[in-house]
Enzyme design. Sequence first.
Site, mmCIF file in Angstrom:
data_model
loop_
_atom_site.group_PDB
_atom_site.id
_atom_site.type_symbol
_atom_site.label_atom_id
_atom_site.label_comp_id
_atom_site.label_asym_id
_atom_site.label_seq_id
_atom_site.Cartn_x
_atom_site.Cartn_y
_atom_site.Cartn_z
ATOM 1 N N ASP A 113 -8.539 48.094 -10.080
ATOM 2 C CA ASP A 113 -9.898 48.045 -9.552
ATOM 3 C C ASP A 113 -10.490 49.454 -9.565
ATOM 4 O O ASP A 113 -9.894 50.407 -9.077
ATOM 5 C CB ASP A 113 -9.943 47.440 -8.154
ATOM 6 C CG ASP A 113 -9.006 48.133 -7.180
ATOM 7 O OD1 ASP A 113 -7.856 48.396 -7.556
ATOM 8 O OD2 ASP A 113 -9.425 48.405 -6.039
ATOM 9 N N GLY A 179 -3.370 43.775 -13.544
ATOM 10 C CA GLY A 179 -2.748 42.702 -12.773
ATOM 11 C C GLY A 179 -3.542 41.419 -12.844
ATOM 12 O O GLY A 179 -4.782 41.425 -12.895
ATOM 13 N N GLY A 181 -4.001 39.101 -10.553
ATOM 14 C CA GLY A 181 -4.746 38.696 -9.362
ATOM 15 C C GLY A 181 -6.214 39.015 -9.402
ATOM 16 O O GLY A 181 -7.066 38.124 -9.334
ATOM 17 N N GLY A 182 -6.566 40.281 -9.523
ATOM 18 C CA GLY A 182 -7.969 40.663 -9.547
ATOM 19 C C GLY A 182 -8.659 40.265 -10.827
ATOM 20 O O GLY A 182 -9.807 39.821 -10.822
ATOM 21 N N HIS A 183 -7.949 40.406 -11.956
ATOM 22 C CA HIS A 183 -8.563 40.127 -13.255
ATOM 23 C C HIS A 183 -8.966 38.661 -13.380
ATOM 24 O O HIS A 183 -10.111 38.348 -13.727
ATOM 25 C CB HIS A 183 -7.585 40.501 -14.369
ATOM 26 C CG HIS A 183 -8.153 40.376 -15.745
ATOM 27 N ND1 HIS A 183 -9.046 41.285 -16.267
ATOM 28 C CD2 HIS A 183 -7.963 39.446 -16.716
ATOM 29 C CE1 HIS A 183 -9.386 40.909 -17.497
ATOM 30 N NE2 HIS A 183 -8.736 39.808 -17.795
ATOM 31 N N ASN A 477 -15.826 42.577 -11.896
ATOM 32 C CA ASN A 477 -14.575 43.264 -12.206
ATOM 33 C C ASN A 477 -14.766 44.713 -12.659
ATOM 34 O O ASN A 477 -13.792 45.446 -12.795
ATOM 35 C CB ASN A 477 -13.776 42.489 -13.262
ATOM 36 C CG ASN A 477 -12.886 41.438 -12.628
ATOM 37 O OD1 ASN A 477 -12.862 41.278 -11.420
ATOM 38 N ND2 ASN A 477 -12.140 40.734 -13.454
ATOM 39 N N TYR A 478 -16.024 45.108 -12.859
ATOM 40 C CA TYR A 478 -16.330 46.533 -13.019
ATOM 41 C C TYR A 478 -16.887 47.032 -11.685
ATOM 42 O O TYR A 478 -17.998 47.524 -11.586
ATOM 43 C CB TYR A 478 -17.367 46.768 -14.121
ATOM 44 C CG TYR A 478 -16.887 46.548 -15.532
ATOM 45 C CD1 TYR A 478 -15.560 46.249 -15.817
ATOM 46 C CD2 TYR A 478 -17.769 46.645 -16.603
ATOM 47 C CE1 TYR A 478 -15.130 46.049 -17.121
ATOM 48 C CE2 TYR A 478 -17.348 46.456 -17.917
ATOM 49 C CZ TYR A 478 -16.025 46.148 -18.160
ATOM 50 O OH TYR A 478 -15.607 45.955 -19.457
#
Length: 538
Positions: A113, A179, A181-183, A477-478
């Site tokens: 992140d 990862g 999860g976030g992606h 995600n950015y």
Amino acid sequence: MGISRLMILPLLSILLSITPCLATSNSSNETFLQCLIDHALPSQPISNAIYTPGNSSYSSVLQSYIRNLRFNTSTTPKPILILSALHESHIQAAIICAQKHGLQMKIRSGGHDYEGISYVSNIVPFFVLDMFNLRSIDIDVATETAWVQTGATLGEVYYNINEKNKTWGFPAGVCPTVGVGGHFSGGGYGNMMRKYGLTVDNIVDAKLIDVQGRLLDRKSMGEDLFWAIIGGGGASFGVVVSYKIKVVYVPEVVTVFIVRRTLEQNATNIVHSWEQVAPNLDQNLFIRLTMDVVNSSSSSGIGGKTIRASFFALFLGDSARLLKIMNESFPELGLVQSDCIEMGWLESVLYWTNFPIGTPTNALLSRVPQVLTHLKRKSDYVTKPIPKEGLEGIWKKMIELERPMLTFNPYGGRMAEIPASATPFPHRAGNLWKIQYATNWDEDGTEAANKYINLTRELYTYMTPFVSKNPRQAFLNYRDLDLGINNQGKNRYFEGRVYGIKYFMENFNRLVEIKTKVDPGNFFRNEQSVPTLPYKKK
């Protein structure tokens, strides 16, 4: 067998000596650490998953998944402990105990992140729930699906899927150490999005632990919550333990190329042609365009500098078919056979990550990034082609600033076919491409960070006439804290709207309603989480 008192006492003494303010809760003399231990299953001891600042491994565990060196300094706020969950029960204990003791919990999977909010907090004290140990990938060959735990990396996903079948892949990002999860939860994209859409367009189930500590799947959580965590950012709604994905087909042979042109080599006209064709090309072809400032070998450069445009492509097919498409649709680039490299899809992942050709594919299993640097990122969406005179102005501004790069990722294809409301990710039809603003630097310190961040902001401001408006859209995600921060005060809903509308547009209100229903106390929160609706007295 349970944990002995001899194992518990050293951990407790360490935590109490470092964080005396957390020694007791309002209701009992129980410490947060003791609460974690008490709520873990006897068959799944939690002590080996806990790292406090007094533990010799604490710093290495914290730093091993920091991907932006801006947040790896002595002054960066540090968690009171890291819980590297080894079992679902550890997550449940963390949620229950954090609420009981009034602690903020940050959830980290890969640490990519951009603003570091999965391991840094503006509210202290806090702790990190780190998912890196929960990384299993269970592939069902018969159904062509896979359960992927959120601590896995994209490289691990790609490698395991393609090892089962050389014609299987998955449409996610081009950086293998990101990862899951976030992606996945934020609508991650990659170079197959024009063919297959985003990660979230290929997720069919999930397992999530909610604010009550319940382990839920798609059926038990309901369609609203499932919809929210496939594009709305899972960390606003619970802890996503795993996603069930459907694999996609890739040919045995794919083709890649990189073609670079400077301003002296007609880059402006070629970029202008790319604008017209890239979103309308064959869905099997993705051509990313990156622009940076390099030294000029010509006297026509500006102050000895010029713009280099790099056209970076993946084609799901062989070079003969690619050349036919390019000659018909984009002859201005001048692609020739010698530019084209045929390889397997898994090898193309390595190629896109700048590994040398011939690198063994098991390099994708490494969780160590090839490069670590200080960085700032921002994003935009473009709905109308930028005219040539606009491009020429952008080139002058970039040369003036020198450091920030621009990357254009084309849409169209499958991205234009999926309704904006299908997932929380709203940036579908009508968007020609997404822009990433990227600035990297090596110098440590606040002065250098402010300098390069301000350069990025200056280019972003200059681009205002050429990008989407009302709202000026952005990609979750950015992550970009310039767009607003939720201070978790009385106005958190209105603070959340500032960035939420840019990330989610018309899907924002639905996300807020779901958030208010499933997490009314706003336990799952961060600087840019989905807010809850204002509390109304009955």
